[in-house]
Design a protein around this motif. Structure first.
Motif: not given
Ligand code: GMT
Length: 374
Positions: A13-14, A92, A119, A172, A205, A207, A210, A281-285
């Protein structure tokens, strides 16, 4: 403005947010310079005002891992002077905020303002690990500006890291030229499900955070009551577990693993429901992109998904691990056609109103101005 952007170039997502932000800023006439070890995912065609600076690392027998962070910092400093960067925006925190700090010490020309966007796992998992905690805190505090993708994440960061800086919440967004509810020409629903079957999707992804095993559990419960197919998109460490679970539950005929897909916008509009039962999930793109395509989402409470999904309006929020409750509510929704249609409409409408790219990219531009003038 001349803007440098560093992100992870992979399908997370980031990296997606950073890339789409860069593309939109370039479309608005800014000069955007990506600095990373590979061309970012979704940086898929030539665009005016968009540049890529690859970071090389050299192997040497003494190095167990070549020191990418040093090469990145040096490249950031180089690009800052060559391209007269006004802003260096890193996505990030780990290790990018630290690299930006180091680059700043090296720069012999005008120093750009450093902005760090948090992120999620850079704070909640990786950054708060004892081995990274102090340096992450230091690097965030050393940034000229800090943004977080949700209020939930901003609060978590303040609580965990006791950050002195203000944290600007900039959520996002999705590219509304790319994500929408209409079925496109490249992919048909017939490829995945018959007319009388519901199509359910999950993208991640894979992990542990999820909880993909929960996805399969929820789907199994749904498929006992309703004809349905499940699409699993993405790759990661839990794919092996997920495949094992699908075998164990005899769901091979109704679950398809598609691996990483660069055009999820072609597949999402075909779906009736999206499952994201994450632990955190900080956001959940991925949830936002599903909503933007008119797909209701079932997610979890206690994290940033509550800022993306409106419970009982465009999806449902249930506690982490409550797979029976999630399956029951899914069955209820899918069995009620008018309600399902309403949820689908709400999904696309609310996503557009709150998170369309134009609106959010303007917030980033305004924040850049504020930091430059501050
Ligand atoms: O954990 C992921 O899915 C990847 C991670 C990233 O940094 O690539 O995702 C985080 O950032 C995304 C974009 O801002 C958010 O939408 C996801 O919620 C966040 N993942 C988590 O918080 C687990």
């Amino acid at each position: 403005m001349n803007i440098g952007i560093t992100c992870y170039p992979v399908a997370g997502g980031s990296g997606i947010v950073a890339t789409e932000l860069g593309v939109k800023l370039a479309d608005r006439g800014h000069q955007v310079h990506f600095i990373s070890y590979a061309l970012p995912f979704r940086f898929d065609k030539f665009r005016q005002n968009l540049f890529f600076h690859g970071v090389e690392t050299t192997a040497y027998p003494l190095f167990k891992h070549p020191p990418y962070t040093l090469s990145l910092s040096a490249k950031m400093a180089q690009v800052a002077c060559q391209s007269e960067l006004d802003i260096l925006h890193v996505h990030y925190a780990v290790p990018h905020a630290t690299c930006a700090f180091l680059a700043k010490q090296m720069i012999t020309c005008r120093i750009p303002k450093i902005i760090t966007t948090l992120h999620g796992t850079d704070i909640t998992l990786v950054g708060s690990d004892p081995s990274y905690f102090d340096i992450t805190k230091f690097s965030i505090n050393s940034s000229d500006g800090v943004t977080a993708v949700s209020s939930y994440l901003a609060e978590e960061t303040k609580e965990v890291f006791k950050i002195d800086n203000g944290i600007e919440v900039i959520p996002n967004f999705f590219d509304n030229n790319r994500f929408g509810p209409s079925e496109g020409p490249t992919c048909s629903r017939k490829n995945f499900a018959s007319k009388d079957e519901f199509l359910i999707t999950h993208i991640s992804n894979f992990r542990p955070v999820k909880r993909t095993i929960d996805v399969i559990d929820i789907f199994e419960k749904i498929s006992k009551k309703l004809p349905a197919k499940l699409l699993l998109i993405g790759e990661g460490p839990d794919v092996v577990l997920a495949r094992r679970q699908v075998n164990k539950k005899n769901l091979n005929g109704s679950v398809q693993f598609l691996g990483n897909q660069s055009n999820v916008e072609a597949i999402l509009p075909l779906s009736d429901l999206f499952l994201l039962p994450s632990e955190e999930e900080s956001f959940g793109l991925a949830a936002l992109e599903a909503l933007a395509c008119g797909v209701p989402v079932i997610g979890t409470t206690g994290n940033g998904l509550v800022e993306v999904i409106d419970d009982n309006v465009n999806g449902f929020l249930r506690p982490v691990g409550a797979t029976t409750a999630m399956a029951n509510i899914a069955i209820e929704l899918l069995s009620d056609k008018p309600r399902l249609e309403k949820f689908k409409q709400n999904a696309a409408k609310i996503a557009y109103e709150r998170f369309n790219a134009d609106k959010i990219v303007t917030q980033y531009e305004q924040y850049y101005e504020k930091i430059l003038n501050g």
